[in-house]
Enzyme design. Sequence first.
Site, PDB file in Angstrom:
ATOM      1  N   GLU A   7       0.815  -1.218   0.000  1.00 15.38           N
ATOM      2  CA  GLU A   7       0.000   0.000   0.000  1.00 15.38           C
ATOM      3  C   GLU A   7       0.845   1.262   0.000  1.00 15.38           C
ATOM      4  OE1 GLU A   7      -3.574   1.851   2.725  1.00 15.38           O
ATOM      5  OE2 GLU A   7      -3.620  -0.254   2.191  1.00 15.38           O
ATOM      6  N   ASP A 103      -2.976  -2.956   2.973  1.00 15.30           N
ATOM      7  CA  ASP A 103      -3.414  -3.113   4.354  1.00 15.30           C
ATOM      8  C   ASP A 103      -4.493  -4.178   4.456  1.00 15.30           C
ATOM      9  OD1 ASP A 103      -1.673  -1.200   5.135  1.00 15.30           O
ATOM     10  OD2 ASP A 103      -3.169   0.298   5.687  1.00 15.30           O
ATOM     11  N   TYR A 329      -0.067  -3.177  13.598  1.00 21.00           N
ATOM     12  CA  TYR A 329      -0.855  -2.359  12.665  1.00 21.00           C
ATOM     13  C   TYR A 329      -1.789  -1.423  13.429  1.00 21.00           C
ATOM     14  CZ  TYR A 329      -3.835  -1.234   8.680  1.00 21.00           C
ATOM     15  OH  TYR A 329      -4.533  -0.579   7.705  1.00 21.00           O
TER      16      TYR A 329
END
Length: 624
Positions: A7, A103, A329
Amino acid sequence: MRLIIAEKPSMGRALAEALGLPGRGRSLIEGNGLVVTWCVGHLVEALNPEGYDPTWKPWRWDRLPIFPEAFRYAPIAQTREQFEVVARLLNREDITDVVNATDAGREGELIFDLVYRLAGCTKPVQRFWTSSLTPEAVREAYGAMKPGEAYTGLRDAARSRQEADWLVGINATRAQTLRMRRAGPEEGVWSVGRVQTPTLALLVRRELEIRNFRPQPFWTLRARFAHPDGTYEGRWFKEVDGQTVERQTVERQTVERLATEEEARALAARLAGKPGKIRSATGRTEKKKPELLYDLTTLQKEANKRFGFTAEGTLALAQALYEKQLISYPRTSSRHLTEADAAKAPHWIKALAQGQLAELQPFLDDLRKRWPVKLDKRFVNDKEVEDHAALVPTEKPARGLAGDELRLYELIARRFLAAYFPDRVEAKTTIITEVDGETFKTTGTVVKEEGWSAVDPPHRKKKAEKAADPAEAEEDADEDAEGGLPAVKKGEAVEVASLQPKEGKTTPPKRMSEGDLLAAMQGAGRELDDEALRGAMKDCGLGTPATRANMIETLIKRAYIERKRNVLLPTDKGIRLIEGLPSEALRSAELTGSWEARLERMRRGEESREGFMADIRGFVTGII
């Protein structure tokens, strides 16, 4: 050759490094049978209405509603060069399959899907899914990829959400703008959206409550009592019987305020010089468990409260720490870990011991004496983790951090470490003093064992902040200093040293800080009557952890709200929009609740994309 699409550049480089690819590369890294490239967030955007039909360019009632037959997309101008790199790689002859390494969530799925489809690629796709960018986590996830078809439901939900937001946003914005212009000389665009408008409504409702609030005076009576072991203060109160409502008797209620100064002074005069006695002195022990781990929204609220960080600023810092492989994350809505995560937790503790947070060393030494340590089941629940687990440090030691990045990392590290420590134990004391039939209440707290709170101390407001809020200052006055109460027993006599009537006024609700608004967005929908809608919004509320910060900034950019110090205020334009919007559905969290419930069913394969989009078109027609 296999193509891996990440990403962001930093994530692409982390993947390449973990998989043994040499070099850095400006737009791609190639070697060992692999090519790693990246998007820069979104590379593709939906066309504006005039991109479909020139007659849709003028904002006119007879052109609404606007329903494209099929949605069309184009590269974003600012990042077109990188789109062309990715598209060229997707169609390169020696590329045989593609890895979607964006993601792991709905928005990441959309970013990849739009690029993949606009490039006209039909090659097989594997889905890479991870919550950490450390080399070990990357290699583990790379060895456990699933075919892209396993995520069809997630992809359909992502596309449906994006297209539905486009249809509602474009049509409602044009309709409301035309309506405002028709009503008077209103200039500019009156933007309306499924998430931004209910979020704005939260602030507007609060502001109108404050503006319409009329303070009411009241009086309280405080007494200072003298006991052989010391003095203490108490506040007058009276218990009254509750009212009977629909044959149900409400519990006895406590009254602590007197209506007039005359009443307060008359009571003080009657009690002056009278003897007092201890009616009761009770103590109880309270145990407080460690706080659950951070998700993004909880982290944003805490960072706003402690450091004054904006939601967007916290997300940017957390993203930077993630890309440095120091935390998991950040765009997560979970406050739990999976069993597999918990098994890795000892490595995270060792990384903290090797990192730069020297002040944590005493707590790490304590854990070392108790090694091996294990997380309580309260923090570990596979069913509570959907896309990503809670925010935690990784097995990479933190070195060289400074400023705000260090402050945020320490916040996450302390919350994680505190989970391994025992309960905080507090002794709560309540004294009821009686004088001539009237009662006064005194409360006090003594911390017996700090437990986890020594590692992760709760935020305490400064005295200046408390003084700025009369209601909070009054509440604080009810609590004696920790450990400051004398040891008293039931039946003992005390002297009334002084009686002080004190005037107060009822206060309006507080204006919302950024942390308050994030909490309200997270909790939006709890008031809904429909159980299914409440359930759908239980974990999401208005927006997602990843989008709430951006939504606040969007409202500021569109001049609907403004930031003043640590408070968010609606502007006159924002208030006029909410008051002048004829569609209640667009002001309410219910719309998001119904969408999220159906999108979740779509993700699970229980609802068709076609049926959902047909209903969205019907809804938009109704709005117009």
